[in-house]
Write a protein that holds these residues in place. Structure first.
Motif, short mmCIF file in Angstrom:
data_model
loop_
_atom_site.label_atom_id
_atom_site.label_comp_id
_atom_site.label_asym_id
_atom_site.label_seq_id
_atom_site.Cartn_x
_atom_site.Cartn_y
_atom_site.Cartn_z
N ALA A 227 -18.85 56.56 -32.85
CA ALA A 227 -18.42 55.21 -33.24
C ALA A 227 -19.06 54.23 -32.27
CB ALA A 227 -16.90 55.10 -33.16
N GLU A 228 -19.34 53.03 -32.75
CA GLU A 228 -19.91 52.01 -31.89
C GLU A 228 -19.33 50.67 -32.33
OE1 GLU A 228 -22.12 53.20 -29.51
OE2 GLU A 228 -22.12 51.21 -28.57
N VAL A 229 -18.88 49.87 -31.35
CA VAL A 229 -18.24 48.60 -31.72
C VAL A 229 -18.78 47.46 -30.85
CG1 VAL A 229 -16.07 47.39 -32.13
CG2 VAL A 229 -16.13 49.88 -32.28
N GLY A 233 -15.07 46.50 -24.92
CA GLY A 233 -15.26 46.91 -23.53
C GLY A 233 -14.72 48.31 -23.32
N HIS A 234 -14.78 48.77 -22.09
CA HIS A 234 -14.37 50.11 -21.69
C HIS A 234 -12.95 50.45 -22.15
CE1 HIS A 234 -14.07 53.59 -19.06
NE2 HIS A 234 -13.08 53.05 -18.38
N ASP A 235 -11.99 49.53 -21.93
CA ASP A 235 -10.60 49.83 -22.29
C ASP A 235 -10.37 49.88 -23.80
OD1 ASP A 235 -9.60 50.19 -19.68
OD2 ASP A 235 -9.50 48.02 -19.38
N ASP A 236 -11.02 48.95 -24.52
CA ASP A 236 -10.93 49.00 -26.00
C ASP A 236 -11.44 50.35 -26.50
OD1 ASP A 236 -10.37 46.14 -26.04
OD2 ASP A 236 -12.52 45.83 -25.74
N ASN A 237 -12.51 50.79 -25.87
CA ASN A 237 -13.17 52.04 -26.27
C ASN A 237 -12.21 53.22 -26.10
OD1 ASN A 237 -15.35 53.61 -27.11
ND2 ASN A 237 -16.30 53.71 -25.09
N ILE A 238 -11.53 53.29 -24.96
CA ILE A 238 -10.60 54.40 -24.70
C ILE A 238 -9.43 54.36 -25.70
CG2 ILE A 238 -8.93 55.36 -23.02
CD1 ILE A 238 -10.88 54.55 -20.81
N LYS A 239 -8.95 53.16 -25.96
CA LYS A 239 -7.83 53.01 -26.92
C LYS A 239 -8.23 53.54 -28.30
CE LYS A 239 -3.95 50.75 -28.35
NZ LYS A 239 -4.08 51.01 -29.78
N LEU A 240 -9.46 53.23 -28.71
CA LEU A 240 -9.93 53.70 -30.02
C LEU A 240 -10.01 55.23 -30.05
CD1 LEU A 240 -11.08 52.76 -32.81
CD2 LEU A 240 -13.37 52.90 -31.78
N GLY A 358 -17.34 62.18 -25.35
CA GLY A 358 -18.12 61.53 -24.28
C GLY A 358 -18.31 60.09 -24.70
N ALA A 359 -18.09 59.14 -23.77
CA ALA A 359 -18.02 57.74 -24.18
C ALA A 359 -18.50 56.81 -23.08
CB ALA A 359 -16.57 57.38 -24.49
N SER A 360 -18.88 55.59 -23.46
CA SER A 360 -19.18 54.57 -22.44
C SER A 360 -19.34 53.19 -23.04
CB SER A 360 -20.46 54.90 -21.67
OG SER A 360 -21.60 54.56 -22.44
N GLU A 361 -19.22 52.20 -22.14
CA GLU A 361 -19.72 50.87 -22.45
C GLU A 361 -21.23 50.95 -22.23
OE1 GLU A 361 -17.26 47.70 -20.75
OE2 GLU A 361 -19.02 46.39 -20.72
N ARG A 362 -22.02 50.18 -23.00
CA ARG A 362 -23.48 50.26 -22.91
C ARG A 362 -24.03 49.10 -22.09
NH1 ARG A 362 -22.13 55.05 -25.10
NH2 ARG A 362 -21.75 54.96 -27.34
N VAL A 395 -24.74 41.54 -26.78
CA VAL A 395 -23.31 41.41 -26.45
C VAL A 395 -22.83 42.71 -25.82
CG1 VAL A 395 -22.83 39.80 -28.36
CG2 VAL A 395 -22.48 42.26 -28.71
N PRO A 396 -21.76 42.65 -25.03
CA PRO A 396 -21.17 43.90 -24.55
C PRO A 396 -20.77 44.74 -25.76
CG PRO A 396 -20.12 42.00 -23.51
CD PRO A 396 -20.99 41.47 -24.61
N HIS A 397 -20.94 46.03 -25.64
CA HIS A 397 -20.51 46.91 -26.74
C HIS A 397 -20.28 48.30 -26.18
CE1 HIS A 397 -24.92 47.22 -26.61
NE2 HIS A 397 -24.83 48.38 -27.22
N SER A 398 -19.49 49.08 -26.91
CA SER A 398 -19.08 50.39 -26.42
C SER A 398 -18.97 51.37 -27.57
CB SER A 398 -17.71 50.32 -25.74
OG SER A 398 -17.72 49.38 -24.69
N GLY A 399 -18.98 52.62 -27.22
CA GLY A 399 -18.84 53.64 -28.26
C GLY A 399 -18.67 55.01 -27.66
N PHE A 400 -18.59 55.99 -28.54
CA PHE A 400 -18.36 57.37 -28.08
C PHE A 400 -18.81 58.38 -29.12
CE2 PHE A 400 -14.52 56.05 -30.32
CZ PHE A 400 -14.25 57.13 -31.15
N GLY A 401 -18.88 59.63 -28.69
CA GLY A 401 -19.19 60.72 -29.60
C GLY A 401 -18.16 61.82 -29.44
N MET A 402 -17.67 62.33 -30.57
CA MET A 402 -16.68 63.41 -30.54
C MET A 402 -17.31 64.66 -31.17
SD MET A 402 -12.83 63.43 -32.07
CE MET A 402 -13.20 63.43 -33.83
N GLY A 403 -17.28 65.76 -30.45
CA GLY A 403 -17.84 67.01 -30.96
C GLY A 403 -16.89 67.62 -31.99
N ILE A 404 -17.35 67.73 -33.23
CA ILE A 404 -16.47 68.22 -34.30
C ILE A 404 -16.03 69.66 -34.02
CG2 ILE A 404 -16.40 68.87 -36.76
CD1 ILE A 404 -16.15 65.86 -36.34
#
Ligand code: 4AD
Ligand code: MG
Length: 432
Positions: A227-229, A233-240, A358-362, A395-404
Motif C-alpha cells: 500500500a502507498e499513501v 507520515g510514519h504514524d499514519d502508516n503504522i495505524k493503517l 516491512g514499511a517506511s516513510e519515503r 509530498v511526504p508519503h509512506s507505505g508498506f509491504g505485507m508478505g502473503i
C-alpha cells in the motif's frame, strides 16, 4: 437429477442428489462400504449398503480405488456425528475413471520431500484444500479492506529496470535491446508514482528474491500486498498496517474458522488481535535481546531467532520501529530528530512467524534521494523516472509491504511457509 455441491448438502436433507467428485478414501465392513468423497467444495461420507443397492452397484463401489473420479447418486441424510452434519446413502455410482496405479499419497507419514515432489497431488488432501481456502479468504479480506477504504488497485510490473530493494538478491534477465532488467522484488517504486496520481493505492502480486536463506520463512517467489499513501507520515502508516492486519484476522476467523480448526490452529490466540499493537524502537529491541542473552549490539541485523524472541514478549503482533538507516533500503526517510535512524517499521507476528510487514516513510527530497541511491551502489540513471516524482509536486508519503505467505503461515499456524502457497519456489525446488 439435481447436482449438489458437498458444501451445500445441508440444504438438501432428505433429497436425492448427484455428487460429482472423487473418492478420497474407502472403508468397508462386509455388508457396508463407507466412501469418503470430495468434490472441491468439501468432504462427505457416503454409505453403500449391500441390502439397499443392486448387487452391481455394490460391486462397482467395491472396485473403487483412491482418487477414482465418480458421480454418486444418493439420498442426503442428517447425521449429527458426521462432519458437516450430513451423510449420503448411495443409490448409484457412475465411474469416470478408476486409476490403474495406486495414488501415491496414501499414508499419514510421508516425508516432506516426497510430498513436495507430489505437490500437484498432495493438494487434493483435506488439510491442503483447507490451507488453500484459508489463503483465499485472507486475500479476499486484504482486497476488501482497501476497496472499502477508497484505495485504488494498481497492478505494478514484474519486469523492471529499476532495482526496488537492494542489488544483493535480484533475478537478472536480458531484456532485448534494453540490456539488464530484473524481476520485481517489490512494486513499491511504481506504487509511489501511482500514489502521486491517485492518493491511496495498493497492489497484490508475485515478487522475486534470489534469497540464499533456506529457512521456514523464506520463499524465492512470494506474493506481496503493498500500500502507498500520499501525505501519510510514519504514524499514519503504522495505524493503517494495524487496521489491515486486525481486519484480515477478524474476517478470516469469521469465514474460515472451521478450516483453521481443522488444520489444528488454536484460534484463541487470534481472537485477541485488536488495535493498537505494542510498539518498540529498534534501540529497545536491542536492549531486550541483550537482556535475554543474545550476542547483539546496536547496528546489527535482527535475524529470525531474534525476531522470535522479541515477538514472544507479546500476545499481539509487535511493531519494531526506527532502525539504523544502514540496515535498511535506500528510499527510507531519516528521522528528523535522529538522522542515523529511519522512519520505518517491521511488524513481527506472534508465535515465531517472523516479519509479516516491512514499511517506511519515503524520502521525498530529490537531493537526499540521489545521495542515497549512489551511496547504496545503485545506478542513478535507472531511477530518472522515480526522481521525477520528487521534481513535480513532491509530498511526504509512506507505505508498506505485507508478505502473503507469512500472514497465511501465521494465521493458519503452519510449521513451514511452503504449505502457504500452492506451488512453493524454494532454494532447491522449482518442480512441480
Ligand atoms: O520488508 P520487505 O523487503 O519490504 C519491501 O519490499 C518494501 N518495498 C515494501 C513496501 O514498503 N512497499 O518485504 C515486505 C514483506 C516482508 O515483511 C515479509 O513479510 C515478506 O514481504 N517477505 C517474504 N516472504 C517470503 N519469502 C521471502 N523471501 C520474503 N521476503 C520478504
Ligand atoms: Mg523487511
Amino acid at each position: 437429477m439435481k447436482v449438489a455441491e458437498i458444501s451445500s448438502l445441508g440444504k438438501h436433507i432428505n433429497e436425492h442428489v448427484q455428487i460429482r467428485g472423487w473418492l478420497r478414501r474407502k472403508r468397508s465392513s462386509g455388508k457396508i462400504q463407507f466412501l469418503f468423497l470430495r468434490d472441491g467444495s468439501g468432504f462427505v461420507q457416503a454409505i453403500v449398503e449391500k441390502s439397499s443397492v443392486p448387487e452391481s452397484v455394490f460391486q462397482v463401489a467395491a472396485s473403487l480405488k483412491m482418487e477414482s473420479s465418480l458421480i454418486v447418486t444418493g439420498l442426503v441424510k442428517a447425521e449429527e456425528r458426521a462432519p458437516g452434519g450430513v451423510e449420503v446413502l448411495v443409490e448409484d455410482v457412475e465411474i469416470l475413471q478408476i486409476p490403474e496405479k495406486d495414488f501415491p499419497i496414501n499414508k499419514p507419514d510421508h516425508s516432506i520431500d516426497f510430498l513436495m515432489d507430489n505437490r500437484h497431488l498432495w493438494l487434493r488432501t483435506q488439510r491442503q484444500t483447507h490451507v488453500l481456502k484459508i489463503r483465499h479468504e485472507i486475500i479476499r479480506a486484504v482486497r476488501e479492506f482497501y476497496n472499502d477504504r477508497g484505495f485504488v488497485l494498481v497492478d505494478t510490473p514484474i519486469f523492471t529496470g529499476s532495482i526496488g530493494e537492494s542489488a544483493g538478491n535480484t533475478f537478472e534477465i536480458d531484456y532485448f535491446d534494453y540490456g539488464k532488467a530484473y524481476l520485481a522484488q517489490t512494486g513499491q517504486l511504481y506504487l509511489e508514482a501511482a500514489a502521486m496520481a491517485l492518493g491511496k493505492v495498493y497492489n497484490l502480486g508475485p515478487t522475486f528474491r534470489a534469497e540464499k536463506s533456506k529457512t521456514r520463512r523464506h520463499l524465492i517467489e512470494f506474493w506481496m500486498n503493498e500500500a502507498e499513501v500520499a501525505y501519510y507520515g510514519h504514524d499514519d502508516n503504522i495505524k493503517l498496517q494495524e487496521d489491515l492486519v486486525t481486519y484480515v484476522v477478524k474476517k478470516t476467523l469469521e469465514r474460515a474458522g472451521e478450516y483453521l480448526r481443522s488444520v489444528g490452529r488454536d484460534t484463541s490466540r487470534l481472537e485477541k488481535i485488536e488495535t493498537p499493537f505494542p510498539r518498540i524502537t529498534y534501540d529497545e529491541a536491542i536492549k531486550l535481546l541483550v537482556k535475554k542473552g543474545f550476542d547483539i549490539k546496536w547496528g546489527d541485523d535482527i535475524g529470525g531467532d531474534e525476531e522470535t524472541a522479541i515477538a514472544n514478549e507479546f500476545e499481539k503482533p509487535v511493531v519494531v520501529e526506527r532502525y539504523p538507516r544502514m540496515m535498511k533500503a535506500f528510499y527510507m526517510q531519516p528521522d528528523p530528530e535522529r538522522p542515523e535512524v529511519v522512519l520505518c517499521d517491521d511488524m513481527l507476528a506472534p508465535e515465531g512467524y517472523g516479519e509479516i510487514i516491512g514499511a517506511s516513510e519515503r524520502i521525498h527530497d530529490r537531493d537526499l534521494l540521489v545521495e542515497r541511491i549512489q551511496e547504496y551502489g545503485l545506478d542513478v540513471e535507472s531511477y530518472d523516472w522515480y526522481l521525477d516524482l520528487r521534481d513535480y509536486g513532491t509530498v511526504p508519503h509512506s507505505g508498506f509491504g505485507m508478505g502473503i505467505e507469512r500472514i497465511v503461515a501465521w494465521i493458519a499456524g503452519l510449521e513451514h511457509i511452503r504449505e502457504a502457497i500452492p506451488f512453493a519456489r524454494t532454494l532447491y525446488r522449482i518442480h512441480p
